[in-house]
Design a protein around this motif. Structure first.
Motif, PDB file in Angstrom:
ATOM      1  N   ALA A 162     -58.023  -7.935-109.034  1.00  0.00           N
ATOM      2  CA  ALA A 162     -58.510  -7.758-107.663  1.00  0.00           C
ATOM      3  C   ALA A 162     -59.416  -8.919-107.285  1.00  0.00           C
ATOM      4  O   ALA A 162     -59.945  -9.653-108.142  1.00  0.00           O
ATOM      5  CB  ALA A 162     -59.261  -6.444-107.537  1.00  0.00           C
ATOM      6  N   LEU A 163     -59.632  -9.049-105.963  1.00  0.00           N
ATOM      7  CA  LEU A 163     -60.554 -10.068-105.477  1.00  0.00           C
ATOM      8  C   LEU A 163     -61.976  -9.727-105.865  1.00  0.00           C
ATOM      9  O   LEU A 163     -62.743 -10.574-106.297  1.00  0.00           O
ATOM     10  CB  LEU A 163     -60.418 -10.192-103.947  1.00  0.00           C
ATOM     11  CG  LEU A 163     -61.408 -11.142-103.264  1.00  0.00           C
ATOM     12  CD1 LEU A 163     -61.163 -12.578-103.711  1.00  0.00           C
ATOM     13  CD2 LEU A 163     -61.293 -11.018-101.754  1.00  0.00           C
ATOM     14  N   GLU A 167     -62.816  -3.294-108.852  1.00  0.00           N
ATOM     15  CA  GLU A 167     -61.878  -2.541-108.015  1.00  0.00           C
ATOM     16  C   GLU A 167     -60.606  -2.264-108.829  1.00  0.00           C
ATOM     17  O   GLU A 167     -60.037  -3.171-109.454  1.00  0.00           O
ATOM     18  CB  GLU A 167     -61.524  -3.352-106.760  1.00  0.00           C
ATOM     19  CG  GLU A 167     -62.704  -3.648-105.845  1.00  0.00           C
ATOM     20  CD  GLU A 167     -63.180  -2.419-105.105  1.00  0.00           C
ATOM     21  OE1 GLU A 167     -64.292  -2.455-104.578  1.00  0.00           O
ATOM     22  OE2 GLU A 167     -62.421  -1.409-105.090  1.00  0.00           O
ATOM     23  N   ARG A 168     -60.158  -1.019-108.768  1.00  0.00           N
ATOM     24  CA  ARG A 168     -58.928  -0.637-109.481  1.00  0.00           C
ATOM     25  C   ARG A 168     -57.790  -0.642-108.466  1.00  0.00           C
ATOM     26  O   ARG A 168     -57.521   0.345-107.775  1.00  0.00           O
ATOM     27  CB  ARG A 168     -59.077   0.732-110.131  1.00  0.00           C
ATOM     28  CG  ARG A 168     -60.149   0.779-111.185  1.00  0.00           C
ATOM     29  CD  ARG A 168     -60.166   2.089-111.936  1.00  0.00           C
ATOM     30  NE  ARG A 168     -58.904   2.311-112.627  1.00  0.00           N
ATOM     31  CZ  ARG A 168     -58.657   3.383-113.379  1.00  0.00           C
ATOM     32  NH1 ARG A 168     -59.590   4.330-113.506  1.00  0.00           N
ATOM     33  NH2 ARG A 168     -57.501   3.518-113.979  1.00  0.00           N
ATOM     34  N   VAL A 169     -57.124  -1.786-108.373  1.00  0.00           N
ATOM     35  CA  VAL A 169     -56.062  -1.977-107.384  1.00  0.00           C
ATOM     36  C   VAL A 169     -54.887  -2.661-108.047  1.00  0.00           C
ATOM     37  O   VAL A 169     -54.991  -3.213-109.150  1.00  0.00           O
ATOM     38  CB  VAL A 169     -56.560  -2.821-106.193  1.00  0.00           C
ATOM     39  CG1 VAL A 169     -57.675  -2.125-105.450  1.00  0.00           C
ATOM     40  CG2 VAL A 169     -57.009  -4.202-106.669  1.00  0.00           C
ATOM     41  N   VAL A 170     -53.764  -2.634-107.333  1.00  0.00           N
ATOM     42  CA  VAL A 170     -52.578  -3.401-107.695  1.00  0.00           C
ATOM     43  C   VAL A 170     -52.345  -4.400-106.569  1.00  0.00           C
ATOM     44  O   VAL A 170     -52.269  -4.016-105.392  1.00  0.00           O
ATOM     45  CB  VAL A 170     -51.360  -2.483-107.881  1.00  0.00           C
ATOM     46  CG1 VAL A 170     -50.125  -3.319-108.148  1.00  0.00           C
ATOM     47  CG2 VAL A 170     -51.598  -1.504-109.023  1.00  0.00           C
ATOM     48  N   VAL A 221     -52.521  -3.315-118.851  1.00  0.00           N
ATOM     49  CA  VAL A 221     -52.489  -2.027-118.176  1.00  0.00           C
ATOM     50  C   VAL A 221     -52.664  -2.253-116.669  1.00  0.00           C
ATOM     51  O   VAL A 221     -53.680  -2.802-116.224  1.00  0.00           O
ATOM     52  CB  VAL A 221     -53.581  -1.088-118.716  1.00  0.00           C
ATOM     53  CG1 VAL A 221     -53.570   0.225-117.943  1.00  0.00           C
ATOM     54  CG2 VAL A 221     -53.376  -0.850-120.199  1.00  0.00           C
ATOM     55  N   VAL A 222     -51.664  -1.828-115.887  1.00  0.00           N
ATOM     56  CA  VAL A 222     -51.767  -1.844-114.431  1.00  0.00           C
ATOM     57  C   VAL A 222     -52.421  -0.568-113.945  1.00  0.00           C
ATOM     58  O   VAL A 222     -53.260  -0.573-113.044  1.00  0.00           O
ATOM     59  CB  VAL A 222     -50.372  -2.032-113.802  1.00  0.00           C
ATOM     60  CG1 VAL A 222     -50.456  -1.949-112.274  1.00  0.00           C
ATOM     61  CG2 VAL A 222     -49.770  -3.360-114.236  1.00  0.00           C
ATOM     62  N   TYR A 223     -52.044   0.542-114.553  1.00  0.00           N
ATOM     63  CA  TYR A 223     -52.634   1.824-114.175  1.00  0.00           C
ATOM     64  C   TYR A 223     -52.715   2.708-115.413  1.00  0.00           C
ATOM     65  O   TYR A 223     -51.808   2.721-116.260  1.00  0.00           O
ATOM     66  CB  TYR A 223     -51.794   2.523-113.111  1.00  0.00           C
ATOM     67  CG  TYR A 223     -52.253   3.946-112.864  1.00  0.00           C
ATOM     68  CD1 TYR A 223     -53.367   4.201-112.072  1.00  0.00           C
ATOM     69  CD2 TYR A 223     -51.607   5.028-113.457  1.00  0.00           C
ATOM     70  CE1 TYR A 223     -53.815   5.493-111.877  1.00  0.00           C
ATOM     71  CE2 TYR A 223     -52.043   6.315-113.265  1.00  0.00           C
ATOM     72  CZ  TYR A 223     -53.144   6.557-112.473  1.00  0.00           C
ATOM     73  OH  TYR A 223     -53.593   7.836-112.292  1.00  0.00           O
ATOM     74  N   SER A 224     -53.804   3.463-115.529  1.00  0.00           N
ATOM     75  CA  SER A 224     -53.966   4.488-116.563  1.00  0.00           C
ATOM     76  C   SER A 224     -54.887   5.557-116.007  1.00  0.00           C
ATOM     77  O   SER A 224     -55.697   5.275-115.111  1.00  0.00           O
ATOM     78  CB  SER A 224     -54.560   3.880-117.838  1.00  0.00           C
ATOM     79  OG  SER A 224     -55.871   3.421-117.604  1.00  0.00           O
ATOM     80  N   PRO A 225     -54.791   6.793-116.480  1.00  0.00           N
ATOM     81  CA  PRO A 225     -55.591   7.874-115.912  1.00  0.00           C
ATOM     82  C   PRO A 225     -57.084   7.713-116.160  1.00  0.00           C
ATOM     83  O   PRO A 225     -57.899   8.269-115.444  1.00  0.00           O
ATOM     84  CB  PRO A 225     -55.047   9.119-116.601  1.00  0.00           C
ATOM     85  CG  PRO A 225     -54.443   8.619-117.862  1.00  0.00           C
ATOM     86  CD  PRO A 225     -53.888   7.267-117.538  1.00  0.00           C
TER      87      PRO A 225
END
Length: 617
Positions: A162-163, A167-170, A221-225
């Motif tokens: 992220a910029l 921030e947890r974004v794709v 990891v792009v996304y994880s719970p």
């Protein structure tokens, strides 16, 4: 425990039942487990493929959104503007935010987090969904990062950075060309909320502790719970293995639990979507099947063992009755077996037994009468034979009457006294004692003191034979003088020493030592000398003769003197009285002397054996 037919029957029934139940149970359990594992894998594969397709569809949607932004003339003109013209920068910023970004935010109010354009001339336009800010962050490092990771052909790049830090974004990013030329003039980036990806999985049942996560092409990891899963995957090679393996399925320990990892690689984004399911939850139905199988198996086993016991008892009971009847028959009680009438093989066996008992009873009575008559005849014959042996023994005794020898020696002794010859008197008296001791046949009352006294009488005679006295050193404790021995075992060994150890004459350095001790429950009488000794070859031959456990016949020795005859006979006499584990043990070295050990049990009363009497006679 004595062998029992009932136990054997029960044991074999137990083996057959256990084998059958275990075979069926294990086969059923394995087949059920395999079927459940296959269904779970099929279900997870279908779910993850559907979710991957939905994820790809959503990413394609935002790619089309980026296309709509790139098609705006104001965006391309912004990239070609003079970076020093602040008014024009203000105009393009306002126009792009209102006419381009805001429309997209209205269409996708929750999915998009931020949209920004980074120009090659150093200017940038930012717009954050639902919360505008002046954005004081320096975009230069971000521009260089996106420029390096986006393809030059205008294709999109999907990143998990992220910029703004934290921030947890794709991020979906692509390069932008200018309005006046084909050259790349900037970067367009759309940051999507990472949490929006989880909406694709809301309707999927992953169990209580199951979860999914997404990896990019490099395995990051792009996304994880949760952050813990992200850090754990980052600290291991799990992400790289999943990213490089395509569609994979394996078991891995995640967060301290064994998890089934199923992954699917997207052909559109090169992402890997993975599902982690705890093995204990997956195998909970299998555990239920196992518990049911064990419960039913134990119940079946108990019933089957009860029936096996009843069946075995029905077979063993009449056999035990027949066995008791045979025991009575062994005692001479010819009793018939009374039992319920049976038409099977056991009933026929009992009937045959009763018939056999009846016939044998009659035959035994006839045989008993005949045997009684034969025994009376044998007793008469034995009595006649005994009388004949007594007569022969008395005849032999008359032929060799020791009293004649005693009287003769006494007469010689009287003449020696009259002639005042003390030497002859001493020799005759010693010879009389030795003769009387030698011809006695009562072997059970001989002690070590008797044997030493016999050796003393022998030395009296030997003194007159060699012309001077030769003293034997006796190291026997007084407490062992009454130890029981075999008659005529010690004097033959001393005589053997005079014959073979001192063949070149006696010198002052020569000695004979008799030592007695108790060791390990044995009485050891040790006779040592420092004579010529024996060669190794001669000692080996003598030991071989001792191992034969046979007496040396007088006929064999009558052709000439043969060394070791007395030793072999002493060895065998001890063995005939005490057993083959006792006897003589001989050690010798040439020029150093010989050591002979008589081994006998301590404090054991001698037992008479007929062969000793025959040998002594």
């Amino acid at each position: 425990m004595k062998p029992s037919l009932s136990r054997e029957l029960f044991f074999y029934f137990l083996i057959v039942i256990l084998f059958s139940l275990s075979t069926v149970g294990i086969f059923t359990y394995l087949k059920s487990s395999a079927a459940i594992d296959k269904q779970v894998e099929k279900y997870i594969s279908t779910v993850i493929e559907n979710a991957g397709a939905q994820t790809d569809l959503q990413l394609e949607t935002f790619e089309r959104v980026s296309n709509s932004i790139l098609s705006q003339q104001s965006v391309k003109q912004f990239l070609d503007m003079d970076p020093k013209d602040s008014y024009e920068y203000y105009h393009f910023t306002k126009t792009i935010r209102q006419d381009v970004f805001q429309k997209i935010f209205i269409t996708y109010p929750t999915q998009i987090h931020m949209i920004y354009i980074l120009g090659d001339h150093g200017l940038s336009i930012f717009d954050q969904n639902q919360s505008f800010s002046s954005m004081t962050v320096d975009p230069s490092p971000r521009y260089e990062e996106l420029k390096a990771k986006t393809p030059d052909n205008g294709g999109i790049a999907i990143l998990n950075t992220a910029l703004m830090d934290g921030e947890r974004v794709v991020t979906i990013a692509r390069k932008i060309r200018g309005y006046s030329s084909y050259a790349v003039k900037g970067i367009l980036a759309i940051e999507l909320n990472e949490s929006e990806l989880s909406t694709l999985w809301n309707n999927v049942d992953l169990g209580e502790n199951g979860f999914f996560f997404i990896l990019d092409a490099e395995g990051s990891v792009v996304y994880s719970p949760d952050g813990g899963t992200r850090s754990e995957v980052a600290s291991t090679d799990l992400g790289q293995r999943i990213a490089s393996g395509g569609n994979t399925r394996f078991i891995e320990k995640v967060s301290g639990k064994d998890m089934l990892i199923v992954s699917h690689k997207s052909g559109y984004s090169s992402w890997s979507l993975a599902v982690a399911l705890p093995l204990d939850e997956l195998r909970e139905p299998i555990s239920g099947i196992r518990s049911t199988t064990i419960t039913v198996g134990l119940a079946t086993l108990a019933i089957a063992l009860f029936l096996a016991y009843r069946f075995g008892y029905s077979i063993v009971r009449p056999i035990r009755t027949l066995k008791n009847g045979m025991r009575q028959t062994e005692k001479g009680n010819w009793i018939r077996i009374e039992s319920k009438r049976r038409n099977d093989e056991i009933g026929g066996l009992i009937h045959s037994y009763n018939l056999m008992v009846s016939r044998l009873s009659d035959m035994i009575e006839r045989v008993y009468d005949t045997e009684l008559t034969n025994q009376k005849t044998q007793l008469q014959l034995q009595a006649i034979e005994l009388e004949r042996h007594k007569a022969e023994f008395q005849a032999l005794q008359l032929q060799i009457n020791p009293h004649f020898l005693y009287n003769t020696l006494e007469t010689i002794n009287c003449y020696a006294i009259v002639q005042d010859s003390g030497e002859i008197s001493e020799m005759v008296e010693a010879m009389a004692y030795m003769l009387r001791y030698s011809i006695q046949t009562n072997l059970e009352e001989v002690t070590l003191a008797n044997e030493l006294n016999h050796v003393r009488n022998y030395m009296i005679i030997q003194k007159h034979r060699i012309g001077h006295e030769f003293e034997i050193e006796v190291l026997t404790p007084p407490s062992l003088l009454l130890s029981r021995m075999v008659r005529l075992t010690l004097q033959p060994i001393v005589e053997n020493i005079f014959q073979h150890a001192f063949v070149d004459g006696f010198e002052t350095r020569h000695y004979i030592r008799i030592d007695t001790r108790l060791e390990d429950g044995e009485l050891l009488v040790i006779v040592e000398d420092n004579g010529v000794g024996m060669t190794e070859e001669k000692l080996a031959k003598l030991r071989k003769r001792l191992d034969r456990n046979r007496l040396v016949e007088e006929a064999a020795a009558s052709h000439g003197r043969r060394g070791g005859i007395g030793l072999v006979n002493v060895h065998r006499r001890i063995q005939m009285v005490f057993g083959d584990e006792y006897g003589l043990r001989i050690d010798s070295s040439l020029g150093e002397g010989t050591r002979i050990v008589l081994r006998m049990p301590s404090e054991v009363r001698l037992q008479w054996r007929p062969e000793l009497e025959l040998m002594n006679a």
